[in-house]
Design an enzyme around this catalytic site. Structure first.
Site, PDB file in Angstrom:
ATOM      1  N   GLU A   1      51.467  62.601  25.072  1.00 60.40           N
ATOM      2  CA  GLU A   1      52.554  61.931  24.346  1.00 60.40           C
ATOM      3  C   GLU A   1      53.056  62.778  23.180  1.00 60.40           C
ATOM      4  OE1 GLU A   1      53.916  59.593  25.778  1.00 60.40           O
ATOM      5  OE2 GLU A   1      52.334  59.083  27.185  1.00 60.40           O
TER       6      GLU A   1
ATOM      7  N   HIS B   1      55.795  64.956  24.497  1.00 63.21           N
ATOM      8  CA  HIS B   1      57.094  64.268  24.522  1.00 63.21           C
ATOM      9  C   HIS B   1      57.661  64.135  23.115  1.00 63.21           C
ATOM     10  CE1 HIS B   1      56.877  63.370  28.733  1.00 63.21           C
ATOM     11  NE2 HIS B   1      55.854  62.535  28.630  1.00 63.21           N
TER      12      HIS B   1
END
Length: 453
Positions: free
Chosen positions: A22, A25
């Site tokens: 994550e 991202h």
């Protein structure tokens, strides 16, 4: 280790992989100027939440830690102020959207490279790639290999330790029919050994791949070292103590723990004279193995038998690379692992590998606990392998995964316009069904292993 340790090391490994994914991202979104509304580790109800930065991004820990997500400003998910429209994900160029989506899996691959690189430079413990007894009639014997050969190259790749050899054998067992290898025999380099790989099964219930080829590690010659005897067992009554080193049984000198166990098992009801070394002194004890309840022809004396750790340590080598060489090795290891996973997936789809090899969280938790018990090297190696697996899985062109979104963008590039909302929603539902079926299969396999072995 108890179950709490397995759960802890499982959650630690999964947490690291999810956070890195994550963060990939998140970092890509920030680099492209996209506003991030929430960074969540886990799904479901929030346990902890804190707003950070000028955008007041929510950093959240949720109740179900088996995943995570980065929520970005997006006109498709809510109203967006005109002044912030340029910071919405959906308004970004195709290249930027692709970069943000791909950054998660790429972060996992980068993590694996960094772990492999660190391990390569720090050095890992391994056994030399020296062959033990070669089974008569096996592929190894037919290739001309003999006990004592030290494998130096396999399929053109340098071999530094037993782990290298084992990993390459597993890789080439999927597709290669024959592999060239080089060995050192009595200090002389020999080449052109042609090893047949046909018939090597890659399956959780199949024997070790090297064993299927007819080779194994050389036996480590070491005296048996005894643990603590069970109360009132034959060993306890005979006077054995923890730390005793078994030298002889009935005058026969021992060279391994397996030999001692074999003699005990073959001697129910017969008195044995056992010479042990204790605190530098030799003692002779007499013990009478009792019969195993459900196996009356098999004896036991009720004491753990292990190997001399010092002798084992002398058989272990340290495999270490230089900084640049280690970096090259780490990249090669990461991408060869990724390639192996893709090959394995394809062979499962074709039916060449059993679908029972698909593992879920229970199997991963067991692997995490076992590797943590084995040491830092093993645990870090598992995290690196899982990170590659997560990166590869997310890059598969399955709707709902990162690879599915990249597929949408590829179609958009070819068509010149995005898919319709209806088509995208339908594909997302199909992808969700595929993911649920895959997860169900993984859980089924896990429970099958637990209850049926």
């Amino acid at each position: 280790m108890n179950s709490a340790h397995y759960i802890f090391f499982f959650l630690l490994a999964i947490g690291i992989l999810i956070v890195v994914h994550e963060l990939g991202h998140y970092a890509a979104a920030r680099l492209c100027g996209v506003k991030v509304l929430r960074f969540s580790l886990g799904f479901g109800p929030q346990i902890l939440m804190r707003r950070v930065g000028s955008d007041q991004t929510e950093w959240s820990l949720a109740a179900v830690p088996l995943g995570g997500y980065v929520k970005m400003l997006d006109e498709r998910e809510g109203s967006v102020n005109v002044g912030e429209r340029h910071r919405a994900f959906n308004t970004q160029s195709l290249g930027r959207r692709s970069f943000i989506v791909a950054a998660g899996p790429l972060a996992n691959l980068l993590l694996a490279i960094l772990i492999y690189w660190g391990m390569a430079c720090a050095g890992t413990r391994d056994f030399p790639a020296v062959l033990g007894p070669v089974a008569s009639g096996s592929s190894a014997a037919q290739a001309g290999l003999v006990e004592g050969d030290r494998v130096t190259r396999f399929a053109g790749v340098e071999i530094r330790g037993w782990s290298d050899l084992k990993w390459l054998v597993v890789q080439h067992a999927l597709d290669a029919e024959r592999v060239k290898l080089e060995v050192q025999r009595e200090g002389i380099g020999l080449a052109s050994f042609d090893l047949a790989m046909q018939g090597v099964l890659i399956d959780e219930k199949a024997p070790d791949a090297l064993k299927q080829l007819g080779v194994s590690l050389p036996a480590i010659l070491t005296v048996p070292v005894l643990g603590r005897p069970l109360a009132d067992s034959p060993a306890d009554l005979a006077g054995f103590a923890e730390g005793d080193r078994v030298r002889k049984v009935d005058g026969f000198e021992l060279g391994s723990a397996a030999e001692f166990v074999k003699i005990i098992a073959a001697s129910p009801g017969r008195t044995l004279s056992v010479q042990v070394e204790r605190a530098g002194k030799l003692l002779t004890l007499e013990v009478r193995p009792e019969s195993v309840a459900d196996k009356p022809l098999q004896g036991r004396i009720g004491i753990p038998v292990g190997m001399d750790r010092d002798a084992v340590a002398k058989s272990i080598i340290t495999v270490r690379y230089g900084v640049l060489e280690g970096g090259v090795h780490a990249v090669s290891q990461t991408f060869s692992t990724a390639g192996f996973y893709l090959q394995a997936i394809w062979h499962i789809v074709k039916g060449n590998i059993s679908w029972r090899n698909v593992s879920g969280p229970i199997a991963i938790a067991d692997a995490a606990g076992q590797s943590a018990k084995a040491g830092v090297d093993a645990y870090l190696g598992l995290i690196a392998a899982l990170s590659v697996s997560l990166g590869v899985l997310n890059l598969l062109p399955i709707p709902i995964l990162d690879g599915g979104h990249l597929l949408y963008y590829a179609i958009e590039r070819i068509r010149g316009r995005a898919l319709s909302e209806g088509a995208e929603e339908l594909s997302q539902r199909i992808g969700l069904v595929m993911l649920v079926l895959l997860m169900s299969l993984a859980f089924f396999n896990d429970f099958h292993r637990v209850f049926f072995g």
